[in-house]
Design an enzyme around this catalytic site. Structure first.
Site, PDB file in Angstrom:
ATOM      1  N   ASP A  11       0.819  -1.215   0.000  1.00  0.00           N
ATOM      2  CA  ASP A  11       0.000   0.000   0.000  1.00  0.00           C
ATOM      3  C   ASP A  11       0.855   1.269   0.000  1.00  0.00           C
ATOM      4  O   ASP A  11       2.003   1.258   0.452  1.00  0.00           O
ATOM      5  CB  ASP A  11      -0.905  -0.035   1.245  1.00  0.00           C
ATOM      6  CG  ASP A  11      -2.065   0.927   1.131  1.00  0.00           C
ATOM      7  OD1 ASP A  11      -2.340   1.412   0.016  1.00  0.00           O
ATOM      8  OD2 ASP A  11      -2.699   1.205   2.160  1.00  0.00           O
ATOM      9  N   ASN A  43     -10.041  -3.217  -7.184  1.00  0.00           N
ATOM     10  CA  ASN A  43      -9.209  -2.219  -7.868  1.00  0.00           C
ATOM     11  C   ASN A  43      -9.705  -1.853  -9.268  1.00  0.00           C
ATOM     12  O   ASN A  43      -9.274  -0.854  -9.836  1.00  0.00           O
ATOM     13  CB  ASN A  43      -7.737  -2.681  -7.943  1.00  0.00           C
ATOM     14  CG  ASN A  43      -7.025  -2.589  -6.616  1.00  0.00           C
ATOM     15  OD1 ASN A  43      -6.078  -3.329  -6.344  1.00  0.00           O
ATOM     16  ND2 ASN A  43      -7.442  -1.669  -5.763  1.00  0.00           N
TER      17      ASN A  43
HETATM   18  C1  FPP Z   1      -1.782   0.046  -3.437  1.00  0.00           C
HETATM   19  O1  FPP Z   1      -1.337   1.383  -3.353  1.00  0.00           O
HETATM   20  C2  FPP Z   1      -1.124  -0.621  -4.538  1.00  0.00           C
HETATM   21  C3  FPP Z   1      -1.771  -1.246  -5.569  1.00  0.00           C
HETATM   22  C4  FPP Z   1      -3.229  -1.287  -5.668  1.00  0.00           C
HETATM   23  C5  FPP Z   1      -1.027  -1.869  -6.666  1.00  0.00           C
HETATM   24  C6  FPP Z   1       0.270  -2.532  -6.331  1.00  0.00           C
HETATM   25  C7  FPP Z   1       0.992  -2.790  -7.580  1.00  0.00           C
HETATM   26  C8  FPP Z   1       2.327  -2.660  -7.777  1.00  0.00           C
HETATM   27  C9  FPP Z   1       3.265  -2.355  -6.698  1.00  0.00           C
HETATM   28  C10 FPP Z   1       2.914  -2.819  -9.135  1.00  0.00           C
HETATM   29  C11 FPP Z   1       2.347  -3.826 -10.089  1.00  0.00           C
HETATM   30  C12 FPP Z   1       2.490  -5.220  -9.662  1.00  0.00           C
HETATM   31  C13 FPP Z   1       3.377  -6.130 -10.124  1.00  0.00           C
HETATM   32  C14 FPP Z   1       3.321  -7.499  -9.568  1.00  0.00           C
HETATM   33  C15 FPP Z   1       4.411  -5.854 -11.123  1.00  0.00           C
HETATM   34  P1  FPP Z   1      -2.383   2.541  -3.580  1.00  0.00           P
HETATM   35  O2  FPP Z   1      -2.394   2.889  -5.009  1.00  0.00           O
HETATM   36  O3  FPP Z   1      -3.709   2.147  -3.041  1.00  0.00           O
HETATM   37  O4  FPP Z   1      -1.758   3.698  -2.735  1.00  0.00           O
HETATM   38  P2  FPP Z   1      -2.553   4.851  -1.968  1.00  0.00           P
HETATM   39  O5  FPP Z   1      -3.339   4.179  -0.867  1.00  0.00           O
HETATM   40  O6  FPP Z   1      -1.464   5.715  -1.441  1.00  0.00           O
HETATM   41  O7  FPP Z   1      -3.419   5.542  -2.960  1.00  0.00           O
END
Ligand code: FPP
EC number: 2.5.1.-
Length: 252
Positions: A31, A79
């Site tokens: 996250d 998502n």
């Molecule tokens: C959550 O942070 C993160 C995600 C929903 C996506 C995670 C994906 C990656 C790290 C990269 C792609 C994956 C691979 C396996 C190559 P958020 O966007 O919810 O952060 P926030 O809460 O600060 O908005």
């Protein structure tokens, strides 16, 4: 001891960690990518890109420490609600990661698995995921589970449907339905439950992650955003885990 963690200096985990009590299965809710990017006036996709760099480090370190299963929550069933551009950016990053990393992962004995229903994913993602799973299928050093279009509730709904089908086809009997059987109808079939679930970035919730499997997992939270999470943070989480008293509902 906490002072050590506040310093920038890397510490030697061999001096602190009990290498005989490293969690067999670590699961991470990656996250904070969006907030990390926002803080830097960057588009959210740059936060995800930085998050991929963290994945590289953490897979390597997990293997080095002897973790056998590393599950990363990369895309949840919820998502899809995000703007189309962000969803597309995530799909592209996934393809890029697989194309770029699969040989290195393979060399390092990493076996890639998917937890989730990737049917709805773009063809390029599916092809590269299937290729990565095929190439790494014989590896035994560490299992890297990518949770993609994964939701704990969705996983259970899916399991119920499979169980009903098998009941109707008389492959199983109602009296044989127990916890072990249910565990065999979910994505983590044959895998141990997560010992430790890590969530960086300040939120303290499970967000539909491994709902069945987390019954006795230890949780570790941190304010560090996923792109800033590093090997020391992983070690810190493991050290904390090693100081927990796991009783699984019993008495020691
Ligand atoms: C959550 O942070 C993160 C995600 C929903 C996506 C995670 C994906 C990656 C790290 C990269 C792609 C994956 C691979 C396996 C190559 P958020 O966007 O919810 O952060 P926030 O809460 O600060 O908005």
């Amino acid at each position: 001891m906490l002072e050590i963690f506040k310093s920038k200096k890397r510490y030697k985990e061999e001096l602190i960690l009990d290498m005989n009590n490293v969690p067999k299965h670590i699961a991470i809710i990656m996250d904070g990518n969006g907030r990390w990017a926002k803080k830097r006036n960057l588009p959210r996709s740059m936060g995800h890109k930085a998050g991929v760099e963290t994945i590289r480090k953490i897979v390597k370190e997990s293997k080095r420490l002897g973790v056998k299963y590393l599950t990363l929550y990369a895309f949840s069933t919820e998502n899809w609600k995000r703007p189309k551009e962000e969803v597309n950016a995530l799909m592209k990053l996934l393809v890029l990661y697989l194309k770029k990393e699969v040989d290195e992962l393979n060399k390092n004995g990493v076996k890639i698995n998917v937890l989730g229903d990737i049917e709805k994913f773009p063809t390029e993602c599916k092809v590269n995921l299937e290729r990565a799973m095929e190439i790494t299928s014989k590896n035994v050093d560490i299992n890297l589970n990518l949770a993609l279009n994964y939701g704990g509730r969705d996983e259970l709904v899916r399991a119920v449907k499979f169980i009903i089908k098998d009941l109707e086809e008389a492959k199983i009997k109602t009296e044989n339905i127990n916890e072990e059987l249910i565990s065999n109808y979910i994505y983590t079939k044959g895998m141990p439950d997560p010992d430790l679930i890590i969530r960086p970035s300040g939120e303290q919730r499970i967000s539909n992650f491994l709902l069945w499997q987390c019954a006795y997992s230890e949780f570790w939270y941190s304010d560090i955003a996923w792109p800033d999470f590093n090997e020391d943070d992983l070690q810190k989480a493991i050290l904390d885990y090693q100081n927990r008293d796991r009783r699984f509902g019993g008495i020691k």
